[in-house]
Scaffold this motif. Structure first.
Motif, mmCIF file in Angstrom:
data_model
loop_
_atom_site.group_PDB
_atom_site.id
_atom_site.type_symbol
_atom_site.label_atom_id
_atom_site.label_comp_id
_atom_site.label_asym_id
_atom_site.label_seq_id
_atom_site.Cartn_x
_atom_site.Cartn_y
_atom_site.Cartn_z
ATOM 1 N N ALA A 1 -16.133 -29.238 9.711
ATOM 2 C CA ALA A 1 -15.112 -28.906 10.698
ATOM 3 C C ALA A 1 -14.884 -27.404 10.776
ATOM 4 O O ALA A 1 -14.854 -26.812 11.869
ATOM 5 N N VAL A 2 -14.723 -26.765 9.619
ATOM 6 C CA VAL A 2 -14.500 -25.312 9.606
ATOM 7 C C VAL A 2 -15.691 -24.585 10.212
ATOM 8 O O VAL A 2 -15.546 -23.663 11.034
ATOM 9 N N THR A 3 -16.886 -25.003 9.834
ATOM 10 C CA THR A 3 -18.094 -24.355 10.347
ATOM 11 C C THR A 3 -18.216 -24.519 11.856
ATOM 12 O O THR A 3 -18.538 -23.569 12.581
ATOM 13 N N LEU A 4 -17.939 -25.723 12.352
ATOM 14 C CA LEU A 4 -18.057 -25.974 13.787
ATOM 15 C C LEU A 4 -16.984 -25.248 14.590
ATOM 16 O O LEU A 4 -17.232 -24.809 15.715
ATOM 17 N N VAL A 5 -15.791 -25.098 14.026
ATOM 18 C CA VAL A 5 -14.750 -24.323 14.708
ATOM 19 C C VAL A 5 -15.178 -22.861 14.831
ATOM 20 O O VAL A 5 -15.073 -22.249 15.912
ATOM 21 N N LEU A 6 -15.673 -22.292 13.730
ATOM 22 C CA LEU A 6 -16.127 -20.903 13.764
ATOM 23 C C LEU A 6 -17.291 -20.733 14.732
ATOM 24 O O LEU A 6 -17.374 -19.748 15.471
ATOM 25 N N LEU A 7 -18.196 -21.702 14.732
ATOM 26 C CA LEU A 7 -19.332 -21.649 15.651
ATOM 27 C C LEU A 7 -18.868 -21.719 17.104
ATOM 28 O O LEU A 7 -19.378 -20.988 17.968
ATOM 29 N N THR A 8 -17.900 -22.580 17.386
ATOM 30 C CA THR A 8 -17.393 -22.715 18.752
ATOM 31 C C THR A 8 -16.749 -21.417 19.229
ATOM 32 O O THR A 8 -16.979 -20.969 20.355
ATOM 33 N N VAL A 9 -15.942 -20.806 18.361
ATOM 34 C CA VAL A 9 -15.308 -19.536 18.721
ATOM 35 C C VAL A 9 -16.366 -18.465 18.968
ATOM 36 O O VAL A 9 -16.343 -17.749 19.983
ATOM 37 N N ALA A 10 -17.324 -18.352 18.048
ATOM 38 C CA ALA A 10 -18.351 -17.315 18.175
ATOM 39 C C ALA A 10 -19.221 -17.537 19.404
ATOM 40 O O ALA A 10 -19.595 -16.582 20.093
ATOM 41 N N SER A 11 -19.549 -18.794 19.705
ATOM 42 C CA SER A 11 -20.449 -19.066 20.829
ATOM 43 C C SER A 11 -19.790 -18.749 22.164
ATOM 44 O O SER A 11 -20.483 -18.492 23.153
ATOM 45 N N ALA B 1 -16.872 -16.341 22.247
ATOM 46 C CA ALA B 1 -16.311 -14.995 22.189
ATOM 47 C C ALA B 1 -17.374 -13.899 22.166
ATOM 48 O O ALA B 1 -17.230 -12.879 22.853
ATOM 49 N N VAL B 2 -18.437 -14.080 21.403
ATOM 50 C CA VAL B 2 -19.425 -12.998 21.270
ATOM 51 C C VAL B 2 -20.149 -12.732 22.586
ATOM 52 O O VAL B 2 -20.179 -11.588 23.062
ATOM 53 N N PRO B 3 -20.752 -13.744 23.229
ATOM 54 C CA PRO B 3 -21.392 -13.453 24.518
ATOM 55 C C PRO B 3 -20.404 -12.960 25.579
ATOM 56 O O PRO B 3 -20.738 -12.066 26.370
ATOM 57 N N ALA B 4 -19.202 -13.529 25.591
ATOM 58 C CA ALA B 4 -18.225 -13.100 26.582
ATOM 59 C C ALA B 4 -17.862 -11.636 26.392
ATOM 60 O O ALA B 4 -17.828 -10.857 27.351
ATOM 61 N N GLN B 5 -17.582 -11.229 25.167
ATOM 62 C CA GLN B 5 -17.205 -9.846 24.881
ATOM 63 C C GLN B 5 -18.319 -8.879 25.295
ATOM 64 O O GLN B 5 -18.048 -7.796 25.819
ATOM 65 N N LEU B 6 -19.547 -9.269 25.092
ATOM 66 C CA LEU B 6 -20.668 -8.400 25.423
ATOM 67 C C LEU B 6 -21.015 -8.431 26.904
ATOM 68 O O LEU B 6 -21.617 -7.483 27.419
ATOM 69 N N GLY B 7 -20.631 -9.521 27.579
ATOM 70 C CA GLY B 7 -21.136 -9.681 28.936
ATOM 71 C C GLY B 7 -20.158 -9.768 30.077
ATOM 72 O O GLY B 7 -20.414 -9.224 31.148
ATOM 73 N N TRP B 8 -18.988 -10.468 29.893
ATOM 74 C CA TRP B 8 -18.199 -10.677 31.104
ATOM 75 C C TRP B 8 -16.679 -10.753 30.878
ATOM 76 O O TRP B 8 -15.924 -10.758 31.856
ATOM 77 N N ALA B 9 -16.192 -10.806 29.661
ATOM 78 C CA ALA B 9 -14.745 -10.916 29.465
ATOM 79 C C ALA B 9 -14.349 -10.379 28.102
ATOM 80 O O ALA B 9 -15.072 -10.570 27.117
ATOM 81 N N HIS B 10 -13.199 -9.717 28.049
ATOM 82 C CA HIS B 10 -12.653 -9.329 26.750
ATOM 83 C C HIS B 10 -12.268 -10.612 26.019
ATOM 84 O O HIS B 10 -11.541 -11.452 26.551
ATOM 85 N N ALA B 11 -12.742 -10.787 24.796
ATOM 86 C CA ALA B 11 -12.573 -12.057 24.102
ATOM 87 C C ALA B 11 -11.963 -11.917 22.723
ATOM 88 O O ALA B 11 -12.052 -12.837 21.907
ATOM 89 N N VAL B 12 -11.326 -10.792 22.441
ATOM 90 C CA VAL B 12 -10.663 -10.581 21.157
ATOM 91 C C VAL B 12 -9.158 -10.625 21.381
ATOM 92 O O VAL B 12 -8.616 -9.801 22.128
ATOM 93 N N PRO B 13 -8.441 -11.577 20.774
ATOM 94 C CA PRO B 13 -6.987 -11.662 21.001
ATOM 95 C C PRO B 13 -6.261 -10.416 20.509
ATOM 96 O O PRO B 13 -6.470 -9.980 19.371
#
Length: 541
Positions: A405-415, A417-429
């Motif tokens: 569960a912890v791993t999948l939550v972190l993976l979901t956030v990263a999948s 937030a990381v592309p969004a921050q680099l490509g189309w949206a600010h994704a850091v709260p």
């Protein structure tokens, strides 16, 4: 003597008793597409800065990013680029990429309430206080760009989208030194006289709501009655040029990534600044490289989720469905009732329930659907407790499930937030967003928990259809709430984002059902996935 359990229908078939297949040709194809998408997306982002250089700063509390060609000669004309409501400088980076490669210095800005800017945007961007705040932020950005020694302070232009478009029109009207202005989807608003603002290009998507298309045409005709789209009127040398263009086949967001939009923008600034042959017609036009690469990484995350989840959770033990299903009329009827209840609740949910504009009503809407759905499903199952099977979460131990569960939550956030921050949206709260994220995630988790309560016990296809029915009903309910005036009209503009997130979550949920993961895990992952974009993109207000 028969017991109640002995006579209760089991509804098992050979298919439901057979363990799920974890390595199928379809899964192999999905993994292959995922790997290719990830590779192409990574390369696209890694090469997005070729030929340009970027530097970031915070000036008087306003986050800015300056982009210029790597080989700078002489003093460059400058353009300040402003985003719309619920957006950030990342969404506008395509314009910086295009213009910088054509010899411009471009300053991207996070206006109040958006992106990395932690200042509140008054009245959700609507009213005199908001106008004054946006003007102040634009003034900071313009002054900062002019202060660069390699920028020609006499040749400064503005470009804005939606709320930002309206802001740059007001600013340029009040500051005649602004040489040229481009608006994208500014909507209905007064735009001054023939010479104020100077050299005005008005763009809108052909698939946008009528108000945006009419806003571009009306602004042209306010200066040149009878003016037609696609025709330039006035004299750029005198600052009286006007042009309105409806870009075909795109709506409010995709208009920012249309090659025609970028060609029109580049040609307009070139002409207004006396650079009519700068770089050629199509040189430097890369409107989709960053955002498109980010979308490929999102796609890779979606397609690879099932394989990653199965590796973490392992094969489920046991067989059969883990819970008796609700009758189909109830599985379809309960979400309809829940959506109608949520639409009615929108009339009483405070619009400033959270310190983020629009986020509070959205969270409340999904939360009400989830609560109603869960309550009805649990009540019916409690009444049928004698015929219910005990859920065992696939026979896994709690440590295995917790780590997964912890791993999948972190993976979901990263999948996301990381592309969004680099490509189309600010994704850091930032600012109040982290605690607002928790509230939105709780409401979204209730919604997805309710969806899983409806789907429990059904086979894969039926569960997918029930899931789709509930998600589509929620989107339709938001549209009804807007029509009734109980939800902000801005909800319609973010509906495509919500739809994409619901599809993403549906893929994750289908994979977790195959693995017989506990309902709470599906709900938590879905809650985080839906809440993160809402909490980091909705403006602080």
């Amino acid at each position: 003597m028969e017991t109640k359990e002995d006579v209760g229908p089991r509804r098992r078939t050979a298919e439901t008793d057979r363990p799920p297949a974890f390595f199928t040709p379809l899964r192999g194809v999905a993994l292959l597409i995922s790997l290719v998408s990830a590779a192409v997306g990574a390369v696209g982002l890694a090469t997005a800065d070729q030929g340009i250089e970027r530097s970031s700063a915070v000036v008087a509390g306003v986050p800015v990013e300056v982009v210029r060609p790597t080989e700078t000669t002489g003093r460059l004309p400058g353009v300040v680029v402003a985003h719309g409501l619920a957006a950030s400088m990342q969404l506008m980076r395509g314009f910086a990429d295009t213009l910088a490669r054509r010899g411009y210095a471009v300053e991207l800005v996070d206006l109040a309430g958006g992106g990395a800017n932690t200042e509140r945007l008054p009245d959700a961007g609507d009213g005199p206080a908001a106008d004054a705040r946006l003007a102040r932020d634009l003034d900071v950005a313009v002054r900062h760009l002019r202060s660069m020694p390699w920028v020609d302070g006499e040749r400064i232009g503005l470009l804005g989208h939606s709320m930002g478009a309206a802001a740059v029109v007001r600013y340029a009207t009040a500051h005649p030194a602004i040489r040229a202005t481009v608006t994208v989807s500014q909507g209905l608003m007064p735009v001054g006289s023939v010479s104020r603002p100077r050299d005005l290009l008005l763009l809108a998507g052909g698939l946008e709501f009528p108000g945006y298309r009419e806003g571009a045409v009306d602004a042209l005709r306010a200066a040149y009655p009878g003016g037609q789209t696609g025709v330039t009127y006035g004299d750029p040398r005198a600052g009286t040029a006007r042009r309105a263009v409806l870009v075909g086949g795109v709506e409010h967001v995709s208009v920012l990534f249309s090659p025609r939009t970028h060609r029109e923008v580049a040609a307009w600034f070139d002409t207004s600044f006396g650079r009519s042959t700068a770089g050629g017609h199509g040189v430097g036009i890369r409107p989709v490289q960053r955002a498109g690469s980010a979308m490929l990484l999102h796609l890779a995350a979606v397609l690879s989720f099932g394989a990653i989840a199965s590796a973490l959770l392992g094969r489920p033990s046991g067989s059969g469905r883990d819970r008796r299903r609700l009758p189909l009329p109830l599985a379809l009827g309960v979400p309809a009732v829940a959506v109608l209840t949520a639409v009615a609740a929108m009339a009483v949910i405070p619009r400033r329930l959270l310190p983020l504009a629009v986020a509070g009503p959205l969270a409340g809407f999904f939360g009400v659907i989830g609560i109603v759905t869960l309550a009805v499903a649990l009540f019916i199952r409690r009444a049928d407790a004698g015929n219910s099977e005990v859920r065992n979460g696939g026979g896994r131990s709690w440590p295995v499930t917790a780590v997964a569960a912890v791993t999948l939550v972190l993976l979901t956030v990263a999948s996301f937030a990381v592309p969004a921050q680099l490509g189309w949206a600010h994704a850091v709260p930032v600012g109040p967003r982290p605690w607002a994220l928790i509230a939105v995630a709780a409401c979204a988790a209730a919604f997805f928990g309710g969806v899983e309560a409806l789907c429990a016990g059904y086979d894969r296809l039926a569960a997918t259809m029930i899931h789709a029915w509930t998600a589509a009903g929620a989107l339709a309910g938001l549209g009804v709430a807007v029509l009734l005036g109980t939800a902000p009209s801005f909800v319609l503009l973010v509906a495509p984002l919500l739809a994409a997130l619901l599809v993403w979550q549906a893929v994750q949920a289908a994979a977790l059902r195959t693995l017989r993961a506990p309902v709470w895990l599906t709900a938590v992952l879905g809650g985080v996935l839906l809440a993160w974009p809402i909490a980091v993109t909705m403006p602080i207000g």
